[in-house]
Write a protein that holds these residues in place. Sequence first.
Motif, PDB file in Angstrom:
ATOM      1  N   LEU A 182       0.841  -1.184   0.000  1.00  0.00           N
ATOM      2  CA  LEU A 182       0.000   0.000   0.000  1.00  0.00           C
ATOM      3  C   LEU A 182       0.880   1.239   0.000  1.00  0.00           C
ATOM      4  O   LEU A 182       1.781   1.371   0.822  1.00  0.00           O
ATOM      5  N   GLN A 183       0.630   2.122  -0.935  1.00  0.00           N
ATOM      6  CA  GLN A 183       1.365   3.381  -0.978  1.00  0.00           C
ATOM      7  C   GLN A 183       0.473   4.466  -0.395  1.00  0.00           C
ATOM      8  O   GLN A 183      -0.680   4.616  -0.789  1.00  0.00           O
ATOM      9  N   ILE A 184       1.021   5.209   0.558  1.00  0.00           N
ATOM     10  CA  ILE A 184       0.282   6.267   1.228  1.00  0.00           C
ATOM     11  C   ILE A 184       0.947   7.591   0.911  1.00  0.00           C
ATOM     12  O   ILE A 184       2.152   7.746   1.096  1.00  0.00           O
ATOM     13  N   GLU A 185       0.147   8.535   0.445  1.00  0.00           N
ATOM     14  CA  GLU A 185       0.670   9.863   0.131  1.00  0.00           C
ATOM     15  C   GLU A 185       0.391  10.802   1.296  1.00  0.00           C
ATOM     16  O   GLU A 185      -0.726  10.870   1.805  1.00  0.00           O
ATOM     17  N   LEU A 186       1.397  11.516   1.754  1.00  0.00           N
ATOM     18  CA  LEU A 186       1.265  12.502   2.822  1.00  0.00           C
ATOM     19  C   LEU A 186       1.589  13.867   2.233  1.00  0.00           C
ATOM     20  O   LEU A 186       2.748  14.208   2.009  1.00  0.00           O
ATOM     21  N   LYS A 187       0.541  14.634   1.955  1.00  0.00           N
ATOM     22  CA  LYS A 187       0.711  15.947   1.340  1.00  0.00           C
ATOM     23  C   LYS A 187       1.283  16.932   2.356  1.00  0.00           C
ATOM     24  O   LYS A 187       0.992  16.831   3.550  1.00  0.00           O
ATOM     25  N   PRO A 188       2.092  17.894   1.898  1.00  0.00           N
ATOM     26  CA  PRO A 188       2.729  18.849   2.810  1.00  0.00           C
ATOM     27  C   PRO A 188       1.748  19.597   3.709  1.00  0.00           C
ATOM     28  O   PRO A 188       2.014  19.806   4.891  1.00  0.00           O
ATOM     29  N   GLU A 189       0.578  19.963   3.179  1.00  0.00           N
ATOM     30  CA  GLU A 189      -0.385  20.706   4.004  1.00  0.00           C
ATOM     31  C   GLU A 189      -1.006  19.839   5.095  1.00  0.00           C
ATOM     32  O   GLU A 189      -1.531  20.345   6.083  1.00  0.00           O
TER      33      GLU A 189
END
Length: 105
Positions: A8-15
């Motif tokens: 599973l790839q999880i994206e953590l956006k800067p905001e």
Amino acid sequence: MAEQKQQLQIELKPEVASGVYSNMAIIANTSSEFVLDFVSMLPGLQKAEVRSRIIMSPEHAKRLLMALNERVRGYEQQFGEIDLHQPQQQEAGGRTIAPFGRGEA
């Protein structure tokens, strides 16, 4: 045949990565969902602000409970027992966990 594991790839956006500060949580539920409101409450102010609301199924709420229990146990093993010197407060609409009184000097 070798079993392939999906990652599973999880994206953590800067905001989102900077997080939201919360020092109070209000938890309510129905038969089909749990609602967690994370609140920022400052001393001396009469109004607290809901900073984030998370809605999840009962199954996910129980998984969150189990994960938090595991993390708190590990934290206390490493750093010592967490002192809960403030009594928990109750408010209408759900269970409330507050760090201090409302505006007392």
